[in-house]
Write an enzyme that holds these catalytic residues in place. Structure first.
Site, PDB file in Angstrom:
ATOM      1  CB  SER A 111      -0.898   0.010   1.243  1.00  0.00           C
ATOM      2  OG  SER A 111      -1.560   1.245   1.380  1.00  0.00           O
ATOM      3  CE1 TYR A 134      -4.392  -1.714   4.924  1.00  0.00           C
ATOM      4  CE2 TYR A 134      -3.587   0.403   4.132  1.00  0.00           C
ATOM      5  CZ  TYR A 134      -4.010  -0.887   3.879  1.00  0.00           C
ATOM      6  OH  TYR A 134      -4.037  -1.357   2.583  1.00  0.00           O
ATOM      7  CE  LYS A 173     -12.145  -0.811   0.264  1.00  0.00           C
ATOM      8  NZ  LYS A 173     -10.850  -0.371  -0.284  1.00  0.00           N
TER       9      LYS A 173
END
Length: 305
Positions: A111, A134, A173
């Site tokens: 990411s 994250y 999502k």
């Protein structure tokens, strides 16, 4: 060729699984459906295993040729650090170990959150100061992958650092869906699109079809690597609204609101794609405007807007 897609009922995983099926692969999806949705897989005719990546018996996947590891907690607002690292990092490590031990090609989702506030355009070597747990969980995955790449030179390990992905099958999502989806939905519902003051924050918005393409290219990567996957072009939120107005036939002015996440908010993301082009021959095929048009058409056809 037989392939496994972890997180295959999620946004990126389902698009990947369906495209692999279209190309004639024998596809197995693994998903615990904690955030994935069965409707993302309508049209899928392969096998689906409903298990957690932490618990599933990996021996049942010994006959696969490629693992596309997409499974993760992707909600960046989750504050449970142990849970995030358990799922994202330990789950990743488990499948990476298995792939290397069984000579299976391993392609995984990293990411752009690994970059934190690194200046744009972000190059792969700029990562390592993530702003949230994250991003940290994904950064540690990359660190583990680098060590494995050095230790096992014959292994095939490719990490793809996704930037802001948008497109079909993201609607489940919720709050973590792209700004393109969020803003389009607001406008179709008759509301002014809401963005943080003053809308000049920039993001590298990459279309899901390019992300799927990058995964396919990664199977034949020239060497093990960790590379950016983006559009290579940053667009402002003001510009997103401008394009959506044009495509959807509206004339909304944005509603500017305060940003509650300012202390760890990335103001400008933009992927440097030189390594992706060098090792994967990756070049994005979709311009932002064309991608939005294609996406809005899909949403209308499927009655999501």
């Amino acid at each position: 060729m037989k392939v496994l897609v972890t997180g295959g009922a999620g946004f990126i995983g389902s698009n990947l699984a369906l495209e692999l099926q279209n190309k004639g692969y024998d596809v197995v999806v693994l998903d615990d459906f904690s955030s994935g949705h069965f409707k993302n897989l309508l049209g899928f005719e392969g096998d689906v295993v409903a298990e957690s990546i932490l618990d599933v018996d990996l021996s049942r996947f010994r006959d696969v040729d490629v693992i596309f590891h997409q499974a993760a907690i992707t909600d960046t607002t989750v504050q449970d650090q142990k849970l995030m690292v358990q799922i994202n990092t330990e789950g990743f490590r488990r499948f990476l170990d298995f792939a290397v031990e069984n000579n299976i090609k391993f392609v995984y989702a990293s990411s752009a959150a690994t970059y934190g506030n690194a200046p744009a355009p972000q190059k792969e070597e700029d990562a390592g100061k993530p702003n949230n747990i994250y991003g940290f969980s994904k950064w540690i995955c990359d660190c583990i992958a680098k060590k494995y790449i050095e230790k096992y030179p014959d292994a095939h390990i490719v990490g793809l650092r996704y930037f802001n992905v948008f497109g079909p099958r993201e609607q489940y999502k919720g709050k973590m869906a792209s700004m393109i989806w969020q803003l389009a939905k607001q406008m179709v519902d008759g509301k002014r699109p809401r963005i943080f003051k003053w809308g000049e924050q920039k993001r590298d918005q990459v279309y899901i079809k390019d992300v799927v393409g990058a995964n396919l290219l990664a199977v034949d990567a020239k060497k093990s690597c960790i590379v950016n996957v983006g559009s290579g072009r940053a667009v402002s939120f003001n510009y997103i609204i401008e394009v959506l107005n044009k495509v959807l036939g509206f004339d909304y002015e944005p509603e500017y609101i305060d940003n509650p996440y300012k202390e760890f908010y990335q103001e400008h993301t933009e992927a440097d794609l030189s390594k992706a082009e060098k090792y994967l021959d990756y070049k994005p095929k979709w311009g932002f405007e064309e991608a939005v048009e294609d996406y809005m058409e899909w949403l209308k056809e499927n009655k999501y807007i």
